[in-house]
Design an enzyme around this catalytic site. Structure first.
Site, PDB file in Angstrom:
ATOM      1  N   CYS A  47       5.150  26.975  85.413  1.00 20.14           N
ATOM      2  CA  CYS A  47       4.969  28.429  85.412  1.00 20.14           C
ATOM      3  C   CYS A  47       3.533  28.726  85.006  1.00 20.14           C
ATOM      4  O   CYS A  47       2.906  27.945  84.285  1.00 20.14           O
ATOM      5  CB  CYS A  47       5.945  29.033  84.401  1.00 20.14           C
ATOM      6  SG  CYS A  47       5.736  30.790  84.069  1.00 20.14           S
ATOM      7  N   SER A  49       2.547  30.629  82.816  1.00 25.02           N
ATOM      8  CA  SER A  49       2.443  30.691  81.350  1.00 25.02           C
ATOM      9  C   SER A  49       2.118  29.314  80.756  1.00 25.02           C
ATOM     10  O   SER A  49       1.458  29.231  79.719  1.00 25.02           O
ATOM     11  CB  SER A  49       3.734  31.234  80.739  1.00 25.02           C
ATOM     12  OG  SER A  49       4.029  32.503  81.267  1.00 25.02           O
ATOM     13  N   HIS A  52      -1.479  29.172  81.067  1.00 28.27           N
ATOM     14  CA  HIS A  52      -2.092  29.993  80.011  1.00 28.27           C
ATOM     15  C   HIS A  52      -2.162  29.201  78.701  1.00 28.27           C
ATOM     16  O   HIS A  52      -3.065  29.399  77.895  1.00 28.27           O
ATOM     17  CB  HIS A  52      -1.291  31.279  79.763  1.00 28.27           C
ATOM     18  CG  HIS A  52      -1.342  32.267  80.901  1.00 28.27           C
ATOM     19  ND1 HIS A  52      -2.419  32.407  81.742  1.00 28.27           N
ATOM     20  CD2 HIS A  52      -0.447  33.204  81.316  1.00 28.27           C
ATOM     21  CE1 HIS A  52      -2.172  33.368  82.629  1.00 28.27           C
ATOM     22  NE2 HIS A  52      -0.972  33.859  82.391  1.00 28.27           N
ATOM     23  N   HIS A  68       8.449  25.102  79.869  1.00 28.50           N
ATOM     24  CA  HIS A  68       9.496  25.967  79.309  1.00 28.50           C
ATOM     25  C   HIS A  68      10.501  26.416  80.363  1.00 28.50           C
ATOM     26  O   HIS A  68      11.328  27.268  80.098  1.00 28.50           O
ATOM     27  CB  HIS A  68       8.844  27.202  78.667  1.00 28.50           C
ATOM     28  CG  HIS A  68       8.108  28.047  79.655  1.00 28.50           C
ATOM     29  ND1 HIS A  68       6.876  27.702  80.149  1.00 28.50           N
ATOM     30  CD2 HIS A  68       8.449  29.199  80.272  1.00 28.50           C
ATOM     31  CE1 HIS A  68       6.486  28.622  81.026  1.00 28.50           C
ATOM     32  NE2 HIS A  68       7.428  29.532  81.131  1.00 28.50           N
ATOM     33  N   CYS A 175      13.036  30.542  83.486  1.00 29.57           N
ATOM     34  CA  CYS A 175      11.918  31.467  83.292  1.00 29.57           C
ATOM     35  C   CYS A 175      11.654  32.315  84.537  1.00 29.57           C
ATOM     36  O   CYS A 175      12.067  33.447  84.612  1.00 29.57           O
ATOM     37  CB  CYS A 175      10.627  30.776  82.859  1.00 29.57           C
ATOM     38  SG  CYS A 175       9.308  32.009  82.610  1.00 29.57           S
TER      39      CYS A 175
HETATM   40  P1  PAD Z   1       1.118  32.725  89.712  1.00 28.84           P
HETATM   41  O1  PAD Z   1      -0.224  32.308  89.289  1.00 28.84           O
HETATM   42  O2  PAD Z   1       1.958  31.797  90.512  1.00 28.84           O
HETATM   43  O3  PAD Z   1       1.033  34.106  90.529  1.00 28.84           O
HETATM   44  C1  PAD Z   1       0.056  35.072  90.300  1.00 28.84           C
HETATM   45  C2  PAD Z   1      -0.315  35.720  91.624  1.00 28.84           C
HETATM   46  O4  PAD Z   1      -1.254  36.773  91.353  1.00 28.84           O
HETATM   47  C3  PAD Z   1      -0.970  34.774  92.616  1.00 28.84           C
HETATM   48  O5  PAD Z   1      -0.313  34.852  93.857  1.00 28.84           O
HETATM   49  C4  PAD Z   1      -2.410  35.289  92.711  1.00 28.84           C
HETATM   50  O6  PAD Z   1      -2.986  35.124  94.008  1.00 28.84           O
HETATM   51  C5  PAD Z   1      -2.235  36.757  92.383  1.00 28.84           C
HETATM   52  N1  PAD Z   1      -3.456  37.408  91.887  1.00 28.84           N
HETATM   53  C6  PAD Z   1      -4.402  36.892  91.049  1.00 28.84           C
HETATM   54  N2  PAD Z   1      -5.360  37.795  90.823  1.00 28.84           N
HETATM   55  C7  PAD Z   1      -5.033  38.903  91.533  1.00 28.84           C
HETATM   56  C8  PAD Z   1      -5.636  40.187  91.708  1.00 28.84           C
HETATM   57  N3  PAD Z   1      -6.779  40.492  91.099  1.00 28.84           N
HETATM   58  N4  PAD Z   1      -5.006  41.080  92.499  1.00 28.84           N
HETATM   59  C9  PAD Z   1      -3.852  40.782  93.138  1.00 28.84           C
HETATM   60  N5  PAD Z   1      -3.229  39.580  93.005  1.00 28.84           N
HETATM   61  C10 PAD Z   1      -3.810  38.658  92.216  1.00 28.84           C
HETATM   62  O7  PAD Z   1       1.886  33.132  88.356  1.00 28.84           O
HETATM   63  P2  PAD Z   1       3.451  33.293  87.998  1.00 28.84           P
HETATM   64  O8  PAD Z   1       4.143  34.011  89.082  1.00 28.84           O
HETATM   65  O9  PAD Z   1       3.973  31.988  87.505  1.00 28.84           O
HETATM   66  O10 PAD Z   1       3.298  34.228  86.709  1.00 28.84           O
HETATM   67  C11 PAD Z   1       2.725  35.528  86.836  1.00 28.84           C
HETATM   68  C12 PAD Z   1       2.402  36.116  85.472  1.00 28.84           C
HETATM   69  O11 PAD Z   1       3.610  36.360  84.773  1.00 28.84           O
HETATM   70  C13 PAD Z   1       1.579  35.175  84.581  1.00 28.84           C
HETATM   71  O12 PAD Z   1       0.653  35.950  83.829  1.00 28.84           O
HETATM   72  C14 PAD Z   1       2.625  34.577  83.682  1.00 28.84           C
HETATM   73  O13 PAD Z   1       2.057  34.126  82.464  1.00 28.84           O
HETATM   74  C15 PAD Z   1       3.522  35.779  83.480  1.00 28.84           C
HETATM   75  C16 PAD Z   1       4.902  35.465  82.992  1.00 28.84           C
HETATM   76  N6  PAD Z   1       5.472  36.322  82.140  1.00 28.84           N
HETATM   77  C17 PAD Z   1       6.733  36.103  81.664  1.00 28.84           C
HETATM   78  C18 PAD Z   1       7.363  37.106  80.784  1.00 28.84           C
HETATM   79  O14 PAD Z   1       8.393  36.794  80.158  1.00 28.84           O
HETATM   80  N7  PAD Z   1       6.823  38.320  80.681  1.00 28.84           N
HETATM   81  C19 PAD Z   1       7.445  34.969  82.047  1.00 28.84           C
HETATM   82  C20 PAD Z   1       6.851  34.117  82.956  1.00 28.84           C
HETATM   83  C21 PAD Z   1       5.578  34.345  83.424  1.00 28.84           C
HETATM   84 ZN    ZN Z   2       7.366  31.005  82.465  1.00 30.35          ZN
END
Ligand code: PAD
Ligand code: ZN
Ligand code: ZN
Length: 375
Positions: A47, A49, A52, A68, A175
């Site tokens: 993921c 995260s 990160h 995770h 997740c």
């Molecule tokens: P990912 O990196 O697979 O997807 C992110 C997407 O955003 C990619 O397709 C990128 O091309 C796109 N992107 C990047 N910059 C831009 C921009 N400026 N404009 C438009 N699109 C853009 O990530 P993911 O899907 O695994 O996770 C997404 C976020 O969610 C990430 O910050 C992660 O840490 C967070 C998350 N939060 C929780 C929660 O509980 N809140 C859980 C899991 C993940």
């Molecule tokens: Zn996650």
């Protein structure tokens, strides 16, 4: 020969320093103590995260075993454990559900106060670690640490799932899928016939699209700068796909024009301040709701004009899609097994665990949605 009560030596991906590759190391995994569970991992997703955690924008003590979004089988249990037994298929919970704190007792809230996310110690609940490598203690990551052949979690951080569940698929319920899906159906409470905008089409954003569709949204506008993600977004339910780079004006203005004043629900699923503001601004000024899902860079502030809220917008955020983890995961797994949602399109790569660095390269280069590592 039974491993119960013994230290297990196995392979794990250790992150020794920020911004470095993972080292596959032999680690020692101590037996579970009272109210703890040792799990043999079967599959884990990668993921953003986790990334990160590598870059340091999600602060966590080092050295650490990240991961995770996993699924596995209980190897042994410590004293007093009743929720699971050896042989059970389980999913570790990065948001625990202790059942006793004010949050767990609240009917709507899910961010259990026993979480190790806001002030991470990188340990079990008792403040110590179960991992050792080269004589050094290795930290846990948000109570899960799935990038290891074996991990130990607290009983409040694990849930039993259906014995027939395909672990290499339902690990995503741990997740990405639940977070995106719940952000739509539980946090935003997307309504039938509504218009939604989803910013960021990774595994979590696409799961938000799936949630919007399941809730009956009429229009789902998917926003990403990587157009390679558009085909998949359409496959899971997006009705339109746009890239901010194709327009001179800010994307919130484009979205307002496309929707006659603004969307009903918007989701920021990237983790950037600019897109959080764009997502907030693109929802209708009188009745729009915008949900922050992406994890923002640690300890930085975003300034915004409160007029954006004063006219009637709602701005929210949630961890794990607002779902209470223990209560929701077994049900979500059952629904996935009944093919209620398309989980398969989210899985673009499957690699052996040892190729974890390759899996992260695929994520960073935008080539993967979810890579599943198998043990
Ligand atoms: P990912 O990196 O697979 O997807 C992110 C997407 O955003 C990619 O397709 C990128 O091309 C796109 N992107 C990047 N910059 C831009 C921009 N400026 N404009 C438009 N699109 C853009 O990530 P993911 O899907 O695994 O996770 C997404 C976020 O969610 C990430 O910050 C992660 O840490 C967070 C998350 N939060 C929780 C929660 O509980 N809140 C859980 C899991 C993940
Ligand atoms: Zn996650
Ligand atoms: Zn709790």
């Amino acid at each position: 020969m039974s491993t119960t009560g013994k230290v297990i030596k196995c392979k794990a991906a250790v992150l020794w320093e920020l911004k470095k590759s993972f080292s596959i190391e032999e680690v020692e995994v101590a037996p579970p103590k009272t109210y703890e569970v040792r799990i043999k991992m079967v599959a884990t997703g990668i993921c953003r995260s986790d990334d990160h955690g590598v870059t340091g924008s999600l602060v966590t003590p080092l050295p650490v075993i990240l991961g995770h979004e996993g699924a596995g089988i209980v190897e042994s249990i410590g004293e007093g454990v009743t929720a699971v037994k050896p042989g059970d298929k389980v999913i570790p919970l990065f948001t625990p559900q202790c059942g006793k704190c004010a949050v767990c007792k609240h009917p709507e809230a899910n961010f259990c106060m026993k979480n190790d996310l806001t002030k991470p110690r990188g340990t079990m609940q008792d403040g110590t670690t179960r991992f050792t490598c080269k004589g050094k203690p290795i930290h846990h990551f948000i109570s899960t640490s799935t990038f290891s052949e074996y991990t130990v979690v607290d009983e409040i951080s694990v849930v039993k799932i259906d014995a027939a569940a395909p672990l290499e698929k339902v690990c995503l319920v741990g997740c990405g899928f639940s977070t995106g899906f719940g952000s739509a159906v539980k946090v935003a409470k997307v309504t039938p016939g509504s218009t939604c905008a989803v910013f960021g089409l990774g595994g979590v954003g696409l799961s938000a699209v799936i949630g919007c569709k399941a809730a009956g949204a009429a229009r789902i506008i998917a926003v990403d700068i990587n157009k390679d993600k558009f085909a998949k977004a359409k496959e899971v339910g997006a009705t339109e796909c746009i890239s901010p780079q194709d327009f001179q004006k800010p994307i919130h203005e484009v979205l307002k024009e496309m929707t006659g004043g603004g969307v009903d629900f918007s989701f920021e699923v990237i983790g950037r301040f600019e897109t959080m503001m764009e997502a907030l601004s693109c929802c209708h000024e009188s009745y729009g709701t915008s949900v922050v899902v992406g994890v923002p860079p640690g300890s930085q502030n975003l300034s915004m004009n409160p007029m954006l809220l004063l006219t009637g917008r709602t701005w929210k955020g949630a961890i794990f899609g607002g779902f209470k983890s223990k209560d929701s995961i077994p049900r979500l797994v059952a629904e996935v097994m009944a093919n209620k949602f398309p989980l398969d399109p989210l899985i673009t790569h499957v690699l052996p665990f040892e190729k974890i660095n390759e899996g992260f390269d695929l994520l960073r280069s935008g080539k993967s949605i979810r890579t599943i590592l198998t043990f």
